[in-house]
Design an enzyme around this catalytic site. Structure first.
Site, PDB file in Angstrom:
ATOM      1  CB  THR A  55     -36.369  33.538  99.757  1.00 16.20           C
ATOM      2  OG1 THR A  55     -35.698  32.966 101.255  1.00 16.20           O
ATOM      3  CG2 THR A  55     -36.953  32.216  99.282  1.00 16.20           C
ATOM      4  CB  THR A 111     -28.343  37.422 102.992  1.00 14.54           C
ATOM      5  OG1 THR A 111     -28.160  35.837 103.447  1.00 14.54           O
ATOM      6  CG2 THR A 111     -27.064  37.921 103.614  1.00 14.54           C
ATOM      7  CG  HIS A 159     -42.348  11.755  75.266  1.00 14.45           C
ATOM      8  ND1 HIS A 159     -42.745  10.469  75.997  1.00 14.45           N
ATOM      9  CD2 HIS A 159     -42.406  12.498  76.180  1.00 14.45           C
ATOM     10  CE1 HIS A 159     -42.650  10.746  77.035  1.00 14.45           C
ATOM     11  NE2 HIS A 159     -42.764  11.819  77.547  1.00 14.45           N
ATOM     12  CD  GLU A 160     -40.624  15.970  75.942  1.00 17.54           C
ATOM     13  OE1 GLU A 160     -41.582  16.804  76.413  1.00 17.54           O
ATOM     14  OE2 GLU A 160     -40.101  15.100  76.474  1.00 17.54           O
ATOM     15  CG  ASP A 169     -43.887  11.710  81.314  1.00 18.61           C
ATOM     16  OD1 ASP A 169     -43.150  12.570  81.919  1.00 18.61           O
ATOM     17  OD2 ASP A 169     -43.636  11.328  80.360  1.00 18.61           O
ATOM     18  N   PRO A 182     -36.917  29.242 102.581  1.00 19.04           N
ATOM     19  CG  PRO A 182     -38.117  28.830 100.741  1.00 19.04           C
ATOM     20  CD  PRO A 182     -38.185  29.397 101.759  1.00 19.04           C
ATOM     21  N   PRO A 183     -33.754  28.616 100.799  1.00 16.27           N
ATOM     22  CG  PRO A 183     -32.044  27.204 100.504  1.00 16.27           C
ATOM     23  CD  PRO A 183     -33.335  27.140 100.723  1.00 16.27           C
ATOM     24  CG  HIS A 219     -45.619  15.483  77.611  1.00 14.10           C
ATOM     25  ND1 HIS A 219     -46.524  14.812  78.645  1.00 14.10           N
ATOM     26  CD2 HIS A 219     -44.370  14.902  77.821  1.00 14.10           C
ATOM     27  CE1 HIS A 219     -45.682  13.838  79.067  1.00 14.10           C
ATOM     28  NE2 HIS A 219     -44.271  14.027  78.676  1.00 14.10           N
TER      29      HIS A 219
HETATM   30  P1  ADP Z   1     -30.952  33.957 101.535  1.00 12.87           P
HETATM   31  O1  ADP Z   1     -30.234  34.630 102.458  1.00 12.87           O
HETATM   32  O2  ADP Z   1     -32.380  33.887 101.913  1.00 12.87           O
HETATM   33  O3  ADP Z   1     -30.548  32.530 101.055  1.00 12.87           O
HETATM   34  P2  ADP Z   1     -29.729  35.992  99.826  1.00 12.87           P
HETATM   35  O4  ADP Z   1     -30.541  37.260 100.546  1.00 12.87           O
HETATM   36  O5  ADP Z   1     -28.546  35.594 100.265  1.00 12.87           O
HETATM   37  O6  ADP Z   1     -30.832  34.576 100.018  1.00 12.87           O
HETATM   38  O7  ADP Z   1     -29.954  35.945  98.313  1.00 12.87           O
HETATM   39  C1  ADP Z   1     -29.087  35.717  97.287  1.00 12.87           C
HETATM   40  C2  ADP Z   1     -29.507  36.609  96.253  1.00 12.87           C
HETATM   41  O8  ADP Z   1     -30.298  36.540  95.413  1.00 12.87           O
HETATM   42  C3  ADP Z   1     -29.261  38.255  96.358  1.00 12.87           C
HETATM   43  O9  ADP Z   1     -28.068  38.783  96.641  1.00 12.87           O
HETATM   44  C4  ADP Z   1     -30.007  38.742  95.584  1.00 12.87           C
HETATM   45  O10 ADP Z   1     -29.360  38.929  94.184  1.00 12.87           O
HETATM   46  C5  ADP Z   1     -31.004  37.525  95.220  1.00 12.87           C
HETATM   47  N1  ADP Z   1     -32.115  37.863  95.807  1.00 12.87           N
HETATM   48  C6  ADP Z   1     -32.732  36.851  96.482  1.00 12.87           C
HETATM   49  N2  ADP Z   1     -34.205  37.099  97.097  1.00 12.87           N
HETATM   50  C7  ADP Z   1     -34.310  38.504  96.386  1.00 12.87           C
HETATM   51  C8  ADP Z   1     -35.387  39.465  96.610  1.00 12.87           C
HETATM   52  N3  ADP Z   1     -36.346  39.168  97.258  1.00 12.87           N
HETATM   53  N4  ADP Z   1     -35.448  40.598  95.740  1.00 12.87           N
HETATM   54  C9  ADP Z   1     -34.388  40.533  95.125  1.00 12.87           C
HETATM   55  N5  ADP Z   1     -33.255  39.814  94.992  1.00 12.87           N
HETATM   56  C10 ADP Z   1     -33.235  38.709  95.511  1.00 12.87           C
HETATM   57 ZN    ZN Z   2     -42.533  12.922  79.086  1.00 14.76          ZN
HETATM   58 MG    MG Z   3     -28.035  33.854 102.570  1.00 15.36          MG
END
Ligand code: ADP
Ligand code: ZN
Ligand code: MG
Length: 500
Positions: free
Chosen positions: A117, A120, A340-341, A415, A114-115, A344
């Protein structure tokens, strides 16, 4: 009116910059995406010269360097992914040994997850680790309206990688292609698939040609969050034959990432990052990075020199649910939300002692009020009792409203939806009174069973809450006054039995 908005925005930007400098935030990290954007724009408009369209990564200290400054120690969690990637990289690092043994060079590694993580980040660390020049491109940059453009851009990218490596006197180059699923989707899925095919074919040809070019070794690292969309031709042996899964971090991983990003920030002594890690299930590395940044901004706003637990708590909520909204509730609505909260929260605490992280009636983008729960551990399996407990927590808000005000409100719609999903999950896991059922269970029977499960849990919750109306009133009054309560404070008020 508009001017006012602009001033606020400008003020915010300046504050953020000042803060960034105070806390030693590496501004080159900001410059990098900006420069990439600028390059992308140049690239698309097609005005840049042939050479230099793909610029080496600008990283570290602001000066231009072809090898990124990011190391694997800056990547938190992801132990499995790091190990797999490192193993794959020995091919590059010890290329003479592998060549001697007749092992064909590894040409492609695919990072899937996922994005946010750290894909890059890991690609850059890989370049650093192998002393390779690093070039980055995104799948969408190759896909243009005119046939053949994508293919020639692929050729150019590989050529550029060789030139830069030679210029920098490096033996290898890493080409990072983000969103590679745009480039190599299953064939025939797109309207203009001819263009996609040509681009993909060129990429494959270039990757195939990689070993004949002995002077500079090129490794392609692709990133995607949808491996299932990729053309099988890409994942065949000799191409992207290493697939590294980069998942959302677990609790230990989150703690690691928090520590990495807290390293350059002044934290108060009472700060417990472990608690924050427990409360942030589902957060990516990027979320956690943003959380610490928001916490620092929070501390700045409050005029503090150090970040306190309170700032972190606020930041978790902000990252999770968005900015506070200035929605003004009627007094009777506020009271209803508070009860309500608390409903919960009381049930959550009884079902799972220590599970309430905070209760608040400050509305944010998506909620009028909410409780946040800390998970003891990330869970992937649930027993029948755990599911029933979760259903009880869901219905407790509405039941509490009914006890105090005599009737329920529309505030419980989400809920109910959640309770229904949980009950359905029970049915299809064979945990309901129906026992094992097939997936084509008659809708009428399903509905009746779901309703029955939920009704039974409502009855139990009603009994439990009715005995605690006094405590609930006391806590709700406090919540109305304070707007938010921390988990420990709440537990104290709930009888002072369980203080974690
Ligand atoms: P992706 O390419 O998977 O979408 P990125 O590498 O671009 O994610 O992550 C974006 C930013 O989030 C990084 O520059 C860093 O600051 C932070 N980040 C994401 N994953 C990590 C990780 N595993 N450890 C430390 N920092 C992270
Ligand atoms: Zn609720
Ligand atoms: Mg990225």
């Amino acid at each position: 009116m508009e001017k006012w908005v602009k001033e606020i925005a400008l003020g915010g930007a300046v504050a953020a910059l000042v803060l960034a400098v105070i806390f030693g935030f590496d501004l080159s990290l900001l410059l990098f995406p900006l420069s990439m954007l600028a390059l992308g724009a140049m690239f698309i408009s097609g005005r840049g010269g042939l050479a230099g369209r793909f610029s080496p990564a600008r990283l570290g200290g602001g000066e231009e360097s072809t090898v990124p400054a990011v190391t694997f120690s800056q990547v938190g969690g992801q132990e499995m992914a790091k190990r797999e990637l490192l193993e794959a990289l020995t091919f590059l690092k010890e290329s003479s040994r592998t060549r001697q043994l007749g092992i064909r060079p590894l040409k492609g590694v695919l990072l899937v997850g996922p994005p946010g993580t750290g894909k890059t980040l890991m690609a850059k660390a890989a370049a650093n680790y192998t002393a390779s020049v690093f070039l980055a491109a995104s799948g969408s940059q190759f896909v243009q309206m005119y046939a053949g453009v994508g293919a020639s851009r692929v050729r150019q990218l590989f050529k550029e990688a060789r030139t830069q490596a030679q210029r920098a006197k490096k033996a290898s180059a890493i080409i990072f292609i983000d969103e590679i699923d745009v480039l190599g989707p299953k064939r025939g899925k797109n309207v203009s698939h001819l263009e996609y095919d040509q681009t993909l074919n060129e990429l494959l040809t270039q990757m195939d040609g990689v070993d004949s070019e002995q002077d500079v070794q090129i490794l392609v690292v692709g990133a995607t969050n949808r491996a299932d969309l990729l053309d099988p031709a890409l994942t065949r042996p000799g191409r992207f034959d290493r697939i590294v899964q980069v998942d959302l971090p677990d609790k230990a991983g989150r703690l690691h990432i928090l520590k990495i990003h807290a390293a350059n920030k002044p934290l108060a002594e009472d700060v417990c990052l472990e608690k924050i890690a427990a409360q942030t299930q589902g957060f990516s590395g990027a979320h956690l990075e943003s959380l610490l940044n928001e916490a620092a901004i929070c501390a700045l706003r409050a005029g503090r020199e150090r970040i306190e637990q309170e700032d972190l708590r606020e930041a978790v909520e902000k990252v999770m649910l968005g900015e506070k909204s200035n929605r003004l509730l009627q007094q009777d609505e506020r009271e209803r939300v508070a009860y309500h909260e608390v409903g919960h929260a009381v049930i959550s605490e009884l079902v799972g002692p220590g599970s309430v992280a905070s209760i608040t009636i400050v509305s944010r983008n998506r909620a009028l009020g909410y409780i946040r729960r800390a998970s003891q551990d990330d869970r992937y399996l649930y027993t029948r009792d755990q599911l029933l407990g979760a259903i009880q927590v869901c219905v407790a808000g509405a039941v509490m409203e009914e006890i105090i005000f005599g009737q329920r409100s529309t505030g419980a719609a989400n809920d109910i939806e959640q309770a229904v999903q949980l009950a359905k999950r029970m049915v299809f896991s064979g945990l309901s009174p129906l026992g094992i059922v097939s997936s084509d269970l008659a809708p009428g029977v399903l509905n009746d069973t779901v309703a029955q499960i939920i009704r039974e849990q409502e009855d139990r919750v009603k009994e439990v809450l009715a005995c605690r109306v006094d405590e609930v009133r006391k806590i709700a009054a406090h919540l109305l006054q304070e707007e938010s309560l921390g988990g420990d404070e709440f537990r104290l008020m709930l009888g002072g039995r369980q203080v974690s």
